[in-house]
Write an enzyme that holds these catalytic residues in place. Sequence first.
Site, PDB file in Angstrom:
ATOM      1  CB  CYS A   1       9.954  47.328   9.605  1.00 33.38           C
ATOM      2  SG  CYS A   1      11.861  46.679   9.415  1.00 33.38           S
TER       3      CYS A   1
ATOM      4  CB  CYS B   1      24.509  33.403   3.431  1.00 32.73           C
ATOM      5  SG  CYS B   1      26.216  33.233   3.428  1.00 32.73           S
TER       6      CYS B   1
ATOM      7  CB  CYS C   1      26.352  28.515   4.416  1.00 33.90           C
ATOM      8  SG  CYS C   1      25.246  30.121   5.591  1.00 33.90           S
TER       9      CYS C   1
ATOM     10  CG  HIS D   1      15.366  33.132   5.330  1.00 36.15           C
ATOM     11  ND1 HIS D   1      14.978  33.730   3.876  1.00 36.15           N
ATOM     12  CD2 HIS D   1      14.925  33.873   6.357  1.00 36.15           C
ATOM     13  CE1 HIS D   1      13.883  34.492   4.594  1.00 36.15           C
ATOM     14  NE2 HIS D   1      13.784  34.773   5.841  1.00 36.15           N
TER      15      HIS D   1
ATOM     16  CG  HIS E   1      11.687  38.649   2.444  1.00 37.60           C
ATOM     17  ND1 HIS E   1      11.729  37.948   3.758  1.00 37.60           N
ATOM     18  CD2 HIS E   1      11.360  37.674   1.546  1.00 37.60           C
ATOM     19  CE1 HIS E   1      11.167  36.639   3.507  1.00 37.60           C
ATOM     20  NE2 HIS E   1      11.051  36.479   2.164  1.00 37.60           N
TER      21      HIS E   1
ATOM     22  CG  ASP F   1       9.901  50.179   2.358  1.00 39.84           C
ATOM     23  OD1 ASP F   1      11.058  49.474   2.359  1.00 39.84           O
ATOM     24  OD2 ASP F   1       9.073  49.751   3.107  1.00 39.84           O
TER      25      ASP F   1
ATOM     26  NE  ARG G   1      11.600  48.245   4.974  1.00 43.87           N
ATOM     27  CZ  ARG G   1      10.851  47.018   5.097  1.00 43.87           C
ATOM     28  NH1 ARG G   1      11.094  46.300   6.032  1.00 43.87           N
ATOM     29  NH2 ARG G   1       9.743  46.831   4.276  1.00 43.87           N
TER      30      ARG G   1
ATOM     31  CB  CYS H   1      13.557  43.710   5.977  1.00 42.85           C
ATOM     32  SG  CYS H   1      12.675  43.392   7.311  1.00 42.85           S
TER      33      CYS H   1
END
Length: 186
Positions: free
Chosen positions: A121, A152, A155, A158, A161, A165, A173, A175
Site C-alpha cells: 500500500c 498514540c 500524546c 496521529h 488508520h 484487509d 492492517r 496502516c
Amino acid sequence: AEKAVVTPSFDANRKLAHRMDQICPAARINSHSWWVSRISLALSVANRRAFCCNSGMARINKTEQAWRQQLNEEQYRVTREAGTEMPFSGEYCDHFENGVGTCVCCEHELFDSESKFHSGCGWPSFHGELDEANILQRPDRSHGMFRIELLCPRCEAHLGHIFTDGPPPTGLRYCINSSSLKFRPS
C-alpha cells in the site's frame, strides 16, 4: 425511510454499534451503513476497546510551539495535524529489521517487527499492535470517507488508520505513517 442492507453479520454489528454508542455518545454512527459494518467488524476482530476509551496512562501535553521544536516539519504535519505522507516515501515502508516501532513524539512502544508485513500500500503495515500499546481508535470522516484513525494513547499523535484487509491472525492492517514512528532495534 432508507431501507437497511441486511448482511449475515448485521445483528452482531448493530449490537456492537449500540455498545459503542453507550460507551461514547459522541461517536454516534448510523449502524446501517456498510462502512460501519466493516469498521465494527475490525473492532470486534481486534477485540480492542471501543471508541473513546482511555488507557489510564499519563498523558503528555505540550504546546504547539514545543511540538514544533521537537519534530521536523513532516513529523509535525503528520502527527499533530493528522496529515499523511506520500505513499512509498517513508523510511520504514520497506524496513524489516527486528525491533520495536515507537511513537516519534513520546517514544511509547506501539508495534513489534514480528507483526509487520508487506502490504504493497505504500505505508508500513502491521497486523497487530503490542498488547500494552493501547492505541486509541476514533472515527475519521475526512476526505469524504469513513475510516478509523489510530492515535498514540500518551500524546494523541496521529499514527494512521486501521483497515480490515490484513493477513492472519487478525485480518487487520494497521496502516501507519513512517513519519509517526521511531524504530528501536532489539
